[in-house]
Motif scaffolding. Structure first.
Motif, PDB file in Angstrom:
ATOM      1  N   ASP A  28       0.826  -1.216   0.000  1.00  0.00           N
ATOM      2  CA  ASP A  28       0.000   0.000   0.000  1.00  0.00           C
ATOM      3  C   ASP A  28       0.853   1.257   0.000  1.00  0.00           C
ATOM      4  OD1 ASP A  28      -2.797  -0.393  -0.142  1.00  0.00           O
ATOM      5  OD2 ASP A  28      -2.761  -1.346   1.822  1.00  0.00           O
ATOM      6  N   HIS A  29       0.260   2.349  -0.496  1.00  0.00           N
ATOM      7  CA  HIS A  29       0.826   3.689  -0.370  1.00  0.00           C
ATOM      8  C   HIS A  29      -0.309   4.612   0.044  1.00  0.00           C
ATOM      9  CE1 HIS A  29      -0.981   4.308  -4.327  1.00  0.00           C
ATOM     10  NE2 HIS A  29      -0.319   3.220  -4.731  1.00  0.00           N
ATOM     11  N   LYS A  30      -0.025   5.870   0.212  1.00  0.00           N
ATOM     12  CA  LYS A  30      -1.007   6.784   0.795  1.00  0.00           C
ATOM     13  C   LYS A  30      -2.283   6.886  -0.043  1.00  0.00           C
ATOM     14  CE  LYS A  30       1.399  10.764  -1.225  1.00  0.00           C
ATOM     15  NZ  LYS A  30       2.216  11.951  -0.905  1.00  0.00           N
ATOM     16  N   TYR A  31      -2.150   6.725  -1.361  1.00  0.00           N
ATOM     17  CA  TYR A  31      -3.343   6.831  -2.196  1.00  0.00           C
ATOM     18  C   TYR A  31      -4.176   5.552  -2.158  1.00  0.00           C
ATOM     19  CZ  TYR A  31      -0.729  10.814  -3.992  1.00  0.00           C
ATOM     20  OH  TYR A  31      -0.013  11.978  -4.091  1.00  0.00           O
ATOM     21  N   SER A  32      -3.505   4.405  -2.187  1.00  0.00           N
ATOM     22  CA  SER A  32      -4.248   3.143  -2.192  1.00  0.00           C
ATOM     23  C   SER A  32      -4.889   2.862  -0.842  1.00  0.00           C
ATOM     24  CB  SER A  32      -3.334   1.991  -2.595  1.00  0.00           C
ATOM     25  OG  SER A  32      -2.309   1.779  -1.633  1.00  0.00           O
ATOM     26  N   ARG A  33      -4.352   3.428   0.213  1.00  0.00           N
ATOM     27  CA  ARG A  33      -4.941   3.206   1.534  1.00  0.00           C
ATOM     28  C   ARG A  33      -6.281   3.893   1.678  1.00  0.00           C
ATOM     29  NH1 ARG A  33      -1.391   4.606   6.473  1.00  0.00           N
ATOM     30  NH2 ARG A  33      -3.455   4.263   7.387  1.00  0.00           N
ATOM     31  N   GLY A  34      -6.562   4.894   0.849  1.00  0.00           N
ATOM     32  CA  GLY A  34      -7.852   5.573   0.905  1.00  0.00           C
ATOM     33  C   GLY A  34      -7.703   7.054   1.158  1.00  0.00           C
ATOM     34  N   VAL A  35      -8.185   7.864   0.208  1.00  0.00           N
ATOM     35  CA  VAL A  35      -8.110   9.313   0.319  1.00  0.00           C
ATOM     36  C   VAL A  35      -9.513   9.845   0.592  1.00  0.00           C
ATOM     37  CG1 VAL A  35      -7.430  11.470  -0.784  1.00  0.00           C
ATOM     38  CG2 VAL A  35      -6.190   9.347  -1.300  1.00  0.00           C
ATOM     39  N   LEU A  36      -9.655  10.594   1.660  1.00  0.00           N
ATOM     40  CA  LEU A  36     -10.943  11.176   2.037  1.00  0.00           C
ATOM     41  C   LEU A  36     -10.921  12.669   1.775  1.00  0.00           C
ATOM     42  CD1 LEU A  36     -13.761  11.016   3.414  1.00  0.00           C
ATOM     43  CD2 LEU A  36     -12.584  11.433   5.592  1.00  0.00           C
ATOM     44  N   GLY A  37     -11.910  13.145   1.047  1.00  0.00           N
ATOM     45  CA  GLY A  37     -12.092  14.578   0.875  1.00  0.00           C
ATOM     46  C   GLY A  37     -13.033  15.114   1.946  1.00  0.00           C
ATOM     47  N   ILE A  38     -12.633  16.198   2.591  1.00  0.00           N
ATOM     48  CA  ILE A  38     -13.461  16.791   3.653  1.00  0.00           C
ATOM     49  C   ILE A  38     -13.769  18.241   3.293  1.00  0.00           C
ATOM     50  CG2 ILE A  38     -13.558  17.494   6.071  1.00  0.00           C
ATOM     51  CD1 ILE A  38     -11.892  15.125   6.818  1.00  0.00           C
TER      52      ILE A  38
ATOM     53  N   LEU B 175      -8.164  10.848  10.366  1.00  0.00           N
ATOM     54  CA  LEU B 175      -6.769  10.412  10.406  1.00  0.00           C
ATOM     55  C   LEU B 175      -6.564   9.332  11.469  1.00  0.00           C
ATOM     56  CD1 LEU B 175      -5.084  13.917  10.028  1.00  0.00           C
ATOM     57  CD2 LEU B 175      -5.023  12.057   8.338  1.00  0.00           C
ATOM     58  N   ALA B 176      -7.214   9.486  12.612  1.00  0.00           N
ATOM     59  CA  ALA B 176      -7.073   8.490  13.678  1.00  0.00           C
ATOM     60  C   ALA B 176      -7.671   7.150  13.284  1.00  0.00           C
ATOM     61  CB  ALA B 176      -7.732   9.002  14.953  1.00  0.00           C
ATOM     62  N   THR B 177      -8.679   7.162  12.416  1.00  0.00           N
ATOM     63  CA  THR B 177      -9.320   5.920  11.988  1.00  0.00           C
ATOM     64  C   THR B 177      -8.495   5.188  10.950  1.00  0.00           C
ATOM     65  OG1 THR B 177     -11.469   6.948  12.443  1.00  0.00           O
ATOM     66  CG2 THR B 177     -11.494   4.942  11.133  1.00  0.00           C
ATOM     67  N   GLY B 178      -7.644   5.895  10.220  1.00  0.00           N
ATOM     68  CA  GLY B 178      -6.762   5.204   9.294  1.00  0.00           C
ATOM     69  C   GLY B 178      -6.815   5.622   7.851  1.00  0.00           C
ATOM     70  N   ALA B 179      -7.393   6.797   7.542  1.00  0.00           N
ATOM     71  CA  ALA B 179      -7.372   7.268   6.162  1.00  0.00           C
ATOM     72  C   ALA B 179      -5.921   7.480   5.717  1.00  0.00           C
ATOM     73  CB  ALA B 179      -8.148   8.581   6.038  1.00  0.00           C
ATOM     74  N   GLY B 180      -5.606   7.086   4.477  1.00  0.00           N
ATOM     75  CA  GLY B 180      -4.253   7.271   3.974  1.00  0.00           C
ATOM     76  C   GLY B 180      -3.916   8.729   3.737  1.00  0.00           C
ATOM     77  N   MET B 181      -4.929   9.521   3.395  1.00  0.00           N
ATOM     78  CA  MET B 181      -4.729  10.952   3.181  1.00  0.00           C
ATOM     79  C   MET B 181      -6.057  11.657   3.358  1.00  0.00           C
ATOM     80  SD  MET B 181      -3.624  13.051  -0.293  1.00  0.00           S
ATOM     81  CE  MET B 181      -1.938  12.469  -0.328  1.00  0.00           C
ATOM     82  N   VAL B 182      -5.995  12.863   3.873  1.00  0.00           N
ATOM     83  CA  VAL B 182      -7.157  13.741   3.929  1.00  0.00           C
ATOM     84  C   VAL B 182      -6.879  14.945   3.043  1.00  0.00           C
ATOM     85  CG1 VAL B 182      -8.464  15.357   5.358  1.00  0.00           C
ATOM     86  CG2 VAL B 182      -8.010  13.046   6.194  1.00  0.00           C
ATOM     87  N   ARG B 183      -7.782  15.201   2.107  1.00  0.00           N
ATOM     88  CA  ARG B 183      -7.736  16.416   1.294  1.00  0.00           C
ATOM     89  C   ARG B 183      -8.828  17.338   1.807  1.00  0.00           C
ATOM     90  NH1 ARG B 183      -4.607  16.147  -3.263  1.00  0.00           N
ATOM     91  NH2 ARG B 183      -4.060  14.077  -4.103  1.00  0.00           N
TER      92      ARG B 183
END
Length: 508
Positions: free
Chosen positions: A243-253, A272-280
């Motif tokens: 995995d990398h940061k994108y494949s782990r799941g990117v959440l838009g907020i 972030l605490a739940t495990g999203a790979g990135m937050v945009r």
């Protein structure tokens, strides 16, 4: 996972066994389960021998179950008093109580006030007034006793054990149109009743223990579900070695505004605490700066939904009157991606959504939404019968709907229903919903279920898992006093670690 059934379904499942002449056997199985559960509680609190036990016994099988259980407690040395709320008490069960030295009295308008003190001084009260066929609230002298028990100071008075369900609660819906007797423990028979998981019934049930009396083959399809410990690992994110940061799941907020910047901080922290790979993060510059100061991992901009590449969206918390945030929420709903739509964005919801859009209203927000869709709904009615209204909202919008409450209900547009009640009342505070939305947004973004397997109920399960994590984190936080939602992040992180396997591919 707990499967729940309406009282009507359970009574239907009993019919083949009753027709086969097994009625007395069913009653004794139920009574023994009630006795064993009550005895274990008494032994843990004090002792069984010498304990004072009061049974409130109505007519019919529910009262008989309670009386037979009490006779077994009397045989163990408990001082049992049976207060009959009906002249039609089960004669054989009553005889069993008397045979073990139990006292029997009939509750009436004249002696109820005098009996309140004796009931409050008992070690345990077994509620066997009304069963699954009961309708309406408690009335008359039993109402006097119920109100005295319900309003005793916390931690004082007897243990209250409900026989099958708290008297005054509708077994099918959880409605309690009048006074119901709140229990510390409900010992239910054959199957968990839907009414124990929703609305006033969930608040009145206390802890729930189900006694198997052999109805399994006859129950049919469940009416509702509740996730348990063993269900969470399969719904939480676990990154793999490739995995990398994108494949782990990117959440838009798209949350927060100049008026309510804190919503963005809490939603981002929880995601972030739940495990999203990135937050945009998308929002005003002033809020973005605060987000980056608190969470430097987040990638912030003032961009649009259509030009931001993510796996899921979270929109609405703290949007206030920020038109740009409301526009982003509308775009998130129409993006085709999974999305959490919360708080101020719920007012923009219209029919035609898909199950991957999860609406997260409280009762007031659901009232406004339903009225905007042409339904005659009010907050009191929704809180009294949340099963009906959460399902109606899902049906009208096409979305999955998570209704916050003492028991948080999640309904899929196809009717699947989940109920989670791990939370503490200390979570009823500003910012709590923003944190829940962040957890749920992360679960949507990190979801690796193949598209073909994402049936509508799948999103309801993810929403139920988010409610479970949120409630558990609140309970952990409340051990130190009142809960501050902004401080839940480390607790959410520890829960995710607890419920997910931490595998190193180099070792077995």
């Amino acid at each position: 996972m707990i499967s729940a059934y309406t009282g009507t379904s359970v009574r239907r499942a009993e019919q083949p066994l009753l027709a086969a002449g097994q009625g007395a056997e069913l009653m004794q199985r139920a009574a023994y389960g009630l006795y064993a559960a009550t005895a274990a509680e008494l032994a843990a609190r004090r002792r069984i021998y010498g304990s004072r036990v009061v049974v409130l016994a109505g007519s019919g099988n529910n009262g008989a179950d309670a009386l037979y259980a009490a006779s077994r407690l009397a045989a163990r040395g408990a001082a049992v008093t049976a207060l009959l709320t009906s002249q039609a008490a089960h004669s054989e069960a009553l005889a069993a109580v008397r045979a073990e030295g139990g006292r029997v009295a009939t509750l009436d308008d004249h002696n109820a006030p005098a009996l309140v003190r004796a009931v409050l001084a008992a070690d345990a009260v077994i509620d066997g007034v009304l069963g699954t066929g009961g309708r309406g609230g408690l009335r008359g002298p039993v109402q006097v006793l119920a109100e005295a028990l319900n309003y005793r100071p916390p931690g004082s008075g007897p243990l209250v054990v409900a026989c099958d369900l708290p008297s005054g609660v509708d077994a099918d819906s959880g409605q309690a149109p009048g006074t119901c007797l709140h229990a510390d423990l409900t010992v239910t028979f054959g199957a968990v009743k839907t009414g124990l998981l929703a609305g006033p019934g969930a608040a009145a049930a206390g802890r729930i223990r189900c006694i198997d009396i052999g109805l399994g083959p006859y129950l049919g399809a469940p009416e509702a579900f509740r996730l348990q410990d063993e269900d969470l690992p399969g719904l939480l994110p676990v990154p793999g070695p490739r995995d990398h940061k994108y494949s782990r799941g990117v959440l838009g907020i798209a949350a927060g505004s100049a008026t309510y910047p804190g919503a963005a901080l809490m939603a981002t922290g929880a995601a972030l605490a739940t495990g999203a790979g990135m937050v945009r993060y998308l929002g005003p510059d002033s809020v973005a700066r605060l987000v980056n100061l608190t969470h430097p991992e987040a990638v912030c901009s003032t961009g649009t939904v259509s030009l931001t590449h993510v796996q899921a969206w979270l929109a609405g918390p703290g949007a206030g009157e920020d038109e740009a945030q409301h526009r982003r929420a509308a775009d998130a709903m129409s993006s085709g991606l999974p999305a959490v739509i919360d708080a101020d964005a719920i007012g923009g919801v219209r029919p035609g959504l898909h199950a991957g859009v999860v609406l997260t209203p409280h009762a007031g927000e659901l009232t406004a939404l339903l009225r905007s869709l042409g339904e005659e709904a009010d907050r009191t009615g929704i809180e009294a019968d949340p099963v009906r209204w959460v399902r109606r909202a899902a049906e009208l919008t096409g979305a999955t709907v998570l209704l916050k409450g003492w028991a948080t209900l999640v309904a899929a547009p196809t009717g699947e229903l989940y109920s989670q009640a791990e939370a503490t009342p200390w979570l009823a505070t500003a910012g709590s919903g923003d944190t829940l939305s962040g957890i749920l947004g992360a679960l949507l973004a990190t979801d690796r279920t193949p598209g073909a397997e994402r049936e509508p109920g799948h999103y309801a399960r993810l929403a139920a898992a988010a409610a479970s994590l949120h409630g558990r984190a609140g309970v952990l936080a409340s051990a130190a006093g009142p809960v501050e939602p902004s401080q839940l992040g480390p607790l959410i992180r520890s829960l995710v670690a607890e419920f997910t396997p931490r595998r190193n591919p180099k070792f077995k």
